[in-house]
Enzyme design. Structure first.
Site: not given
Ligand SMILES: Nc1ncnc2c1ncn2[C@@H]1O[C@H](COP(=O)(O)OP(=O)(O)OP(=O)(O)O)[C@@H](O)[C@H]1O
Length: 634
Positions: A203, A206-207, A209, A226, A324
């Site tokens: 769904i 992100g950077s 995973g 995640k 952020d």
């Molecule tokens: N609790 C959640 N419920 C639904 N979708 C989610 C949830 N957490 C994250 N996502 C989806 O996953 C994507 C990536 O999540 P997240 O931003 O936490 O990952 P990241 O690896 O930290 O990303 P970034 O590159 O922003 O640091 C989000 O943009 C969102 O669309």
């Protein structure tokens, strides 16, 4: 010197041919090896055949496969071979034998050659639909009585692969260059349960995973997982530190506007860390992207900004600076609550500090304040960084633009540091709104308002009519922009699991248990232990005693429960024992990572038939449970 004789030199006619030549053999069908024989040999063969007075296969001028019909006898008048010979039993038997030989089937096999006496009578009256149905039901009953093993596909052994390769390549004898190697067909995806979660689709990415949708099988609640690989975390600068910091900060937080971390586990054998979050249906960024003008209405922006400020107020009271804040990190839960997420660069500010001093600069460039990207600041205030980012977010929501936009990063930083803030020109903003944006985007962080100042601002306290708030967004989001990715997994578990009703010999209804239910433990109601808890209705009886509950699926040889105990994620009461006669899991999980491969279910056939209604009710309830999907904020 004598040259090579013509007979020893291979000629074009000796080369293997890919095409068939007519009647090179008795059988009238040329094989490719027969085709290698040149014209010289062909003449010799013909002479030899004549000498031996062997009857030529062309003597029979009746096509045994031709369904001879007197009425269309005229259609053969163009045949130059003379009148057809009378059909005698010998001719027909000979034809059958020859055809059988040609097709490499036993001569005993009965073949259709038209109106031959020994043919089965095909003048049978056509079956009525009712008769067809009865015959179908009878055959189904026969099939059902056979053991399951009778239907299991053969094992994908080396021998089987070889056999199929031979068959396929023989069938393609016309072009032997087209060698086909059989490789096993993709198996349909099995439902996967890891650590008590049924896994769905991706769904978000992100950077760090992927984020996948999962269902907690204990509480029947949608969650977001995640998944981060050790390998990737090692490659990202400060990857492990950021993740550890995110986990430790999120563990301490509990607010309706902060995404809830349900639990964390890591599976060293897979080399992955998992963070389980409450499920959200999308982000504010998704909302903005969905709009043709790439901006939200003032009412929608106001409603989101209010929730963002409540979340920030809580965070700052807990001495956490997010660093952020942006529309992509504001998630929306199913009840349209805004949830601040992604605490990867958040900082816990020291308890003994009088201000919000931070030293590590992180964040998304367009949302960063001047003190972080430009000028000579020894330190910056983490809380004020969040206020600036909240101002950029508000600016972006109402206009679809950013206060500072440049293609080149250095230019962007320079622009943030030196250019004055201009109000967007594509929308008309009220004075109060302009004022709050200007204050938030104050370049001097010492005079920039903190969260409590903002929450007292007149624009913050303005009320907007319901239809200008999140109502419109809710309507839009409800129609489902994010598909339910669990269907394939649920289908894999439940396909065919509905009880089937057939008629027995006496015409009585007979409820058959789903065949898969007998074989696969994952299909039992006990696979969703939370089911019984959630579906309990008034009058269902007292809760079971702890010693008689569902047998927990062991995680490993150690006999640990399938799911690691977690105070936040476990159901408030232990799942009661299944109703007497219902399925009881005694499954053993083979894989160390607790993937439920093929647990064994022991169930007496008679007992299964006793509770079909309950099972049917359960099947419907599962989906309603998931869609009701309690959010932790509600
Ligand atoms: N609790 C959640 N419920 C639904 N979708 C989610 C949830 N957490 C994250 N996502 C989806 O996953 C994507 C990536 O999540 P997240 O931003 O936490 O990952 P990241 O690896 O930290 O990303 P970034 O590159 O922003 O640091 C989000 O943009 C969102 O669309």
């Amino acid at each position: 010197m004598e040259g090579p004789s013509s007979s020893s030199v291979p000629t074009a006619s000796d080369a293997p041919s890919k095409y068939l030549l007519p009647s090179d053999s008795d059988d009238g069908i040329a094989t490719s090896s027969a085709a290698n024989v040149g014209a010289r040999n062909h003449v010799a063969n013909t002479e030899k055949m004549e000498k031996e007075k062997k009857p030529s296969p062309m003597v029979l001028n009746v096509d045994p496969d031709y369904d001879y019909d007197e009425e269309d006898g005229g259609s053969c008048e163009e045949d130059q071979r003379g009148p057809p010979a009378p059909i005698s039993r010998e001719i027909v038997d000979g034809a059958i034998a020859r055809r059988s030989r040609d097709r490499q089937i036993s001569p005993g096999v009965k073949m259709s050659i038209g109106n031959y006496d020994d043919m089965e009578d095909d003048d049978e009256e056509a079956e009525t639909p009712e008769e067809q149905k009865q015959r179908f039901l009878a055959s189904m009953k026969r099939i059902r009585k056979q053991p399951q093993e009778a239907f299991d596909p053969p094992e994908d052994t080396e021998a089987m692969r070889e056999f199929i390769n031979r068959q396929v390549n023989d069938a393609m004898m016309f072009n032997r260059d087209n060698h086909i190697d059989y490789s096993p067909v993709n198996k349909p995806k099995e439902a996967k349960i890891i650590e008590g979660y049924l896994w769905g689709g991706i769904i978000g990415t992100g950077s760090y995973g992927k984020v996948k949708e999962v269902i907690d099988i204990y509480t029947i609640t949608r969650r977001a997982a995640k998944i981060m690989k050790y390998e990737k975390l090692r490659k990202i600068p400060n990857g492990w530190d950021n993740i550890r910091s995110e986990m430790s900060i999120l563990r301490r937080l509990n607010h309706r506007n902060i995404v809830k971390l349900i639990e964390v586990f890591n599976l060293p054998e897979k080399g992955k860390v998992y963070m389980i979050f409450e499920y959200c249906i999308g982000s504010v960024q998704n909302l903005i992207d969905m709009e043709p003008a790439h901006r939200l209405s003032i009412g929608e922006s106001h409603a989101i900004f209010l929730e963002l400020c409540h979340g920030l107020n809580y965070l700052h009271s807990k001495r956490v600076s997010h660093k952020d804040i942006k529309p992509g990190n504001l998630l929306l839960s199913i009840d349209m609550t805004v949830k601040i997420c992604d605490f990867g660069v958040a900082e816990q500010i020291c308890l003994f500090q009088s201000d919000g001093r931070c030293t590590k600069v992180n964040g998304t460039p367009k949302f960063q304040p001047p003190e972080c990207v430009y000028g000579n600041h020894e330190y910056f205030d983490g809380y004020k960084v969040d206020m600036w980012s909240a101002g950029v977010t508000l600016y972006n929501m109402v206009s679809g633009k950013y206060p500072f936009e440049q293609q080149v990063l250095l230019r962007l930083y320079e622009s943030i540091g030196t250019n004055p803030v201009e109000m967007p020109t594509n929308v008309e903003l009220s004075k109060d709104l302009q004022d709050i944006i200007k204050r938030l985007l104050d370049k001097d962080f010492n005079t920039r308002p903190n969260i409590s100042d903002v929450m007292q601002h007149p624009w913050f306290q303005t009320g907007f009519p319901e239809d200008q708030g999140l109502g419109r967004i809710m309507e839009r989001m409800r129609t489902g922009d994010r598909p339910f990715t669990m269907y394939p997994s649920l289908q894999a578990m439940y396909d065919g699991a509905g009880s089937e009703v057939i008629l027995d010999e006496d015409g009585n209804e007979l409820v058959l248990p789903p065949p898969d239910l007998v074989k696969r433990g994952t299909l039992s109601l006990s696979s969703f232990p939370g089911f019984q808890t959630l579906e309990k209705r008034p009058g269902d009886g007292p809760p079971p005693s702890s010693d008689s509950g569902v047998v927990a699926a062991p995680d490993s040889a150690s006999g640990d429960p399938l799911r690691r105990p977690s105070s936040r994620s476990m159901p408030t009461s232990a799942p009661p024992r299944p109703p007497s006669g219902a399925v009881e899991v005694v499954e053993a999980v083979a894989a160390p990572e607790a993937v439920v491969e093929d647990p064994v279910v022991e169930e007496a056939p008679a007992q299964q038939q006793e509770a079909p209604d309950r099972r049917r009710r359960g099947k419907r309830s599962l989906f309603s449970c998931i869609f009701r999907s309690r959010t932790d904020s509600s």
